[in-house]
Write a protein that holds these residues in place. Structure first.
Motif, mmCIF file in Angstrom:
data_model
loop_
_atom_site.group_PDB
_atom_site.id
_atom_site.type_symbol
_atom_site.label_atom_id
_atom_site.label_comp_id
_atom_site.label_asym_id
_atom_site.label_seq_id
_atom_site.Cartn_x
_atom_site.Cartn_y
_atom_site.Cartn_z
ATOM 1 N N MET A 1 0.829 -1.203 0.000
ATOM 2 C CA MET A 1 0.000 0.000 0.000
ATOM 3 C C MET A 1 0.869 1.261 0.000
ATOM 4 N N ALA A 2 1.893 1.279 0.850
ATOM 5 C CA ALA A 2 2.760 2.461 0.940
ATOM 6 C C ALA A 2 3.505 2.668 -0.374
ATOM 7 N N LEU A 3 4.012 1.564 -0.967
ATOM 8 C CA LEU A 3 4.762 1.695 -2.214
ATOM 9 C C LEU A 3 3.863 2.163 -3.357
ATOM 10 N N VAL A 4 2.652 1.639 -3.399
ATOM 11 C CA VAL A 4 1.704 2.081 -4.432
ATOM 12 C C VAL A 4 1.458 3.585 -4.284
ATOM 13 N N ALA A 5 1.291 4.029 -3.032
ATOM 14 C CA ALA A 5 1.024 5.453 -2.800
ATOM 15 C C ALA A 5 2.196 6.314 -3.270
ATOM 16 N N ALA B 1 -3.023 14.706 -0.359
ATOM 17 C CA ALA B 1 -3.501 13.804 0.695
ATOM 18 C C ALA B 1 -4.607 12.895 0.155
ATOM 19 N N SER B 2 -5.522 13.470 -0.620
ATOM 20 C CA SER B 2 -6.629 12.636 -1.094
ATOM 21 C C SER B 2 -6.140 11.599 -2.099
ATOM 22 N N VAL B 3 -5.128 11.970 -2.892
ATOM 23 C CA VAL B 3 -4.551 11.016 -3.836
ATOM 24 C C VAL B 3 -3.901 9.846 -3.089
ATOM 25 N N VAL B 4 -3.198 10.173 -2.018
ATOM 26 C CA VAL B 4 -2.560 9.123 -1.214
ATOM 27 C C VAL B 4 -3.622 8.203 -0.618
ATOM 28 N N VAL B 5 -4.676 8.808 -0.080
ATOM 29 C CA VAL B 5 -5.731 7.995 0.535
ATOM 30 C C VAL B 5 -6.381 7.088 -0.506
ATOM 31 N N LEU B 6 -6.677 7.647 -1.685
ATOM 32 C CA LEU B 6 -7.304 6.839 -2.734
ATOM 33 C C LEU B 6 -6.401 5.687 -3.167
ATOM 34 N N ALA B 7 -5.103 5.963 -3.312
ATOM 35 C CA ALA B 7 -4.162 4.918 -3.732
ATOM 36 C C ALA B 7 -4.081 3.816 -2.677
ATOM 37 N N CYS B 8 -3.991 4.228 -1.408
ATOM 38 C CA CYS B 8 -3.911 3.252 -0.316
ATOM 39 C C CYS B 8 -5.164 2.394 -0.288
ATOM 40 N N LEU C 1 1.962 -6.220 -7.984
ATOM 41 C CA LEU C 1 0.919 -5.557 -7.191
ATOM 42 C C LEU C 1 1.247 -4.092 -6.957
ATOM 43 N N VAL C 2 2.543 -3.764 -6.989
ATOM 44 C CA VAL C 2 2.935 -2.366 -6.817
ATOM 45 C C VAL C 2 2.967 -1.674 -8.181
ATOM 46 N N VAL C 3 3.736 -2.234 -9.109
ATOM 47 C CA VAL C 3 4.004 -1.546 -10.376
ATOM 48 C C VAL C 3 2.758 -1.499 -11.259
#
Lengths: 307, 282
Positions: free
Chosen positions: B81-85, B201-208, B145-147
């Motif tokens: 999740m963190a790497l995807v973000a 912040a919202s982009v990070v939340v959506l990605a996570c 899962l990340v890339v």
């Protein structure tokens, strides 16, 4: 003479700046575009290529068979069930989903005491992992589970919820709807709160009642958000997957299956890569056509302030 | 006068009734899950069911970790999740800035291409992506899962959100920065990026959120139990003969939603604004 050289040198510098600007823009876009091309474009071309081949995973051979996989879709008896099921979810989830979300958003838009608590509560299922939501529901609808107990308390014998047929589809639609309605409510709630007060006030002064204000002022104002919710639910309803996989595995037979699950089943459980790819292309084309159609229709439905 | 106030009272009561009904539908599954997570196997299948467990069985929660490497699986999900973000931010912030403020040639076409990616369902590309991963030696690793997730799903959506955010800022900021002799890169990083912090912040939340919820992809790419992610792990609390171990499964499911709820209540405002941003300014 001097003036013209001056002008041309300014132009030269300007076009140089323009070039630098373009270069900088492309550099910024590069990570996204390279990744998109190397993964997305390649994957789409690849899936189309696979769909016109007969792939034998064990032997490692691929034989070109033209459109045979596609004609197989037309003659596959299970598609007579799978495709209508898929369209059932698309129609029900997008139309009912949007209307219910709109009603809930209007309900939650009121200035009532404690309204924020209710807003948070309705958003909670949207946060829960779809798998978790599906598992909890499979626990609730199992024979003699909570649902049967609730119905039993009012003297109704619960029917077999997951034994296929329309009832199972309705159960799936309800699980999917309750899971995702919160997101759509939030989007519409945001739009409702951005409706200018003056417009509503003007309508009221003109003697319009709440239903008229809703129809003539509020709905047109939030129509872009409604369209977005509708498109999101159309796309999302093609991806009903977790519920199908975890509650019935598409069964009995293919009675509760959908296109997305058939792609997975044919591709990864039955190793029929070519046929699964043709189904995947069909899924992709259906979504593209439908979203394009909605996007084309938006000008007639959506109110633009700037037009 | 009297009738209007009475009608208003009736309306308010009806509103609260509806709200309570909605809350009941939304919360019952979650409360039922928590209740089941504390029941003994015999009490779970009792009919009619008990709402509050007669005897609280905390062992379900310890069994979650005994039957599977759940702590490891949880950590996997968090790391992915963190790497995807991070990857999403790295790709979407510059791209969104370029599309909104730099507008190089053909940026309109590029934007359309990105928008259309948002509509590709993961099911439609999972077969070639799996073969892709196999060719790269990425099967049973977390790389796809990340890339793949960041490149194909979260970054395009995030680019859209970032573009909308950068569009709302006035052009004077660029001119002022240029007059001060700030280069393009510095203008972007030091002036514009800090101004769109809520959208970041919202982009990070959506990605996570997207990454944490993924099911089909980890189901296909991952094999070893210690590499699984939480959603797939949740489905593995089954007795091969007797079916699901409901108590343990519900305990694991309860544990899986705690971080999501925590993040939500910490970042509630951003989640909501992130979801609404795209719909309003088009």
């Amino acid at each position: 003479m001097t003036a013209s050289t001056g002008a041309s040198s300014v132009r030269g510098r300007a076009s140089g700046r323009e070039k630098g600007r373009n270069l900088f823009g492309y550099t910024l876009l590069a990570p996204q575009m390279i990744g998109f091309t190397a993964v997305g474009v390649v994957a789409i071309v690849w899936v189309i290529w696979l769909s016109v081949h007969d792939v034998n995973v064990l032997a490692g051979t691929q034989e070109f068979i033209g459109l045979e996989n596609y004609s197989r879709i037309l003659t596959d008896p299970s598609m007579i069930t799978v495709l209508p099921n898929t369209f059932f979810f698309v129609c029900v989830l997008s139309i009912a989903g949007t209307i219910i979300a709109l009603l809930l958003a209007l309900l939650l838009d009121q200035a009532l005491r404690g309204i924020n608590i209710f807003r948070s509560i309705i958003f909670i299922p949207a946060l829960v992992t779809m798998v978790a939501w599906a598992l909890v529901w499979s626990f609730i609808v199992q024979p003699d589970g909570l649902l049967d107990a609730l119905l039993g308390a009012v003297g109704i014998d619960g029917p077999p919820w997951l034994r296929g047929g329309w009832l199972t589809l309705v159960v799936f639609a309800l699980i999917q709807l309750t899971k995702n309605v919160g997101i759509n409510v939030m989007i519409l709630l945001g739009a409702l709160q951005a409706v200018p007060h003056e417009l509503v006030e003007a309508g009221r002064i003109d003697g319009a009642g709440p239903p008229r204000i809703l129809r003539s002022v509020v709905i047109p104002q939030i129509s872009p958000a409604i369209l977005m919710v509708f498109m999101l639910t159309v796309v999302g309803s093609f991806k009903v997957f977790e519920v199908v996989m975890l509650l019935t595995e598409g069964g009995p037979g293919v009675q509760s299956s959908v296109l997305a699950f058939e792609v997975y089943k044919q591709g990864f459980l039955l190793n029929d890569i070519g046929y699964a790819s043709a189904l995947a292309v069909l899924l992709f084309v259906l979504i593209l056509l439908l979203t394009a159609a909605i996007w084309q229709a938006r000008k007639r439905v959506v109110f633009h302030e700037n037009d | 006068m009297r009738t209007t106030s009475r009608r208003r009272l009736l309306g308010r009561t009806l509103n609260y009734l509806f709200l309570c009904l909605v809350a009941f539908v939304a919360l019952t599954p979650i409360l039922w899950m928590i209740s089941a997570s504390l029941k003994s196997p015999s009490e779970i299948l009792r009919y009619p069911p008990t709402i509050i467990p007669e005897e609280i069985r905390w062992e379900n929660y310890t069994d979650v970790f005994a039957l599977q490497p759940f702590a490891q699986q949880f950590l996997n999900s968090v790391v992915i999740m963190a790497l995807v973000a991070v990857l999403t931010l790295v790709m979407s912030v510059p791209a969104g800035y370029a599309l909104a403020r730099i507008k190089p040639l053909a940026s309109g076409a590029i934007f359309l291409a990105l928008l259309s990616v948002m509509f590709i369902p993961p099911e439609a590309t999972i077969i070639p992506l799996f073969q892709y991963a196999a060719a790269l030696g990425w099967v049973d690793t977390h790389y796809p899962l990340v890339v793949f997730t960041a490149v194909l799903v979260t970054a395009p959506i995030a680019t859209f959100v970032m573009r909308q955010a950068f569009l709302t800022l006035p052009a004077e900021f660029e001119d002022a920065a240029a007059l001060d002799g700030s280069g393009r890169l510095r203008t972007m990083l030091q002036i514009f990026v800090p101004l769109v912090r809520p959208s970041l912040a919202s982009v990070v939340v959506l990605a996570c959120w997207y990454s944490w919820n993924q099911f089909l992809e980890p189901l296909i790419y991952l094999r070893s139990p210690e590499k699984l992610t939480v959603p797939v792990a949740l489905t593995h609390y089954e007795d091969p003969l007797a079916g699901p171990l409901w108590g343990v499964q519900m305990a694991a499911t309860t544990l899986s939603i705690i971080p999501v709820l925590l993040v939500f209540f910490l970042a509630q405002r951003h989640v909501v604004s992130g979801l609404t941003a795209g719909g309003l300014k088009s």
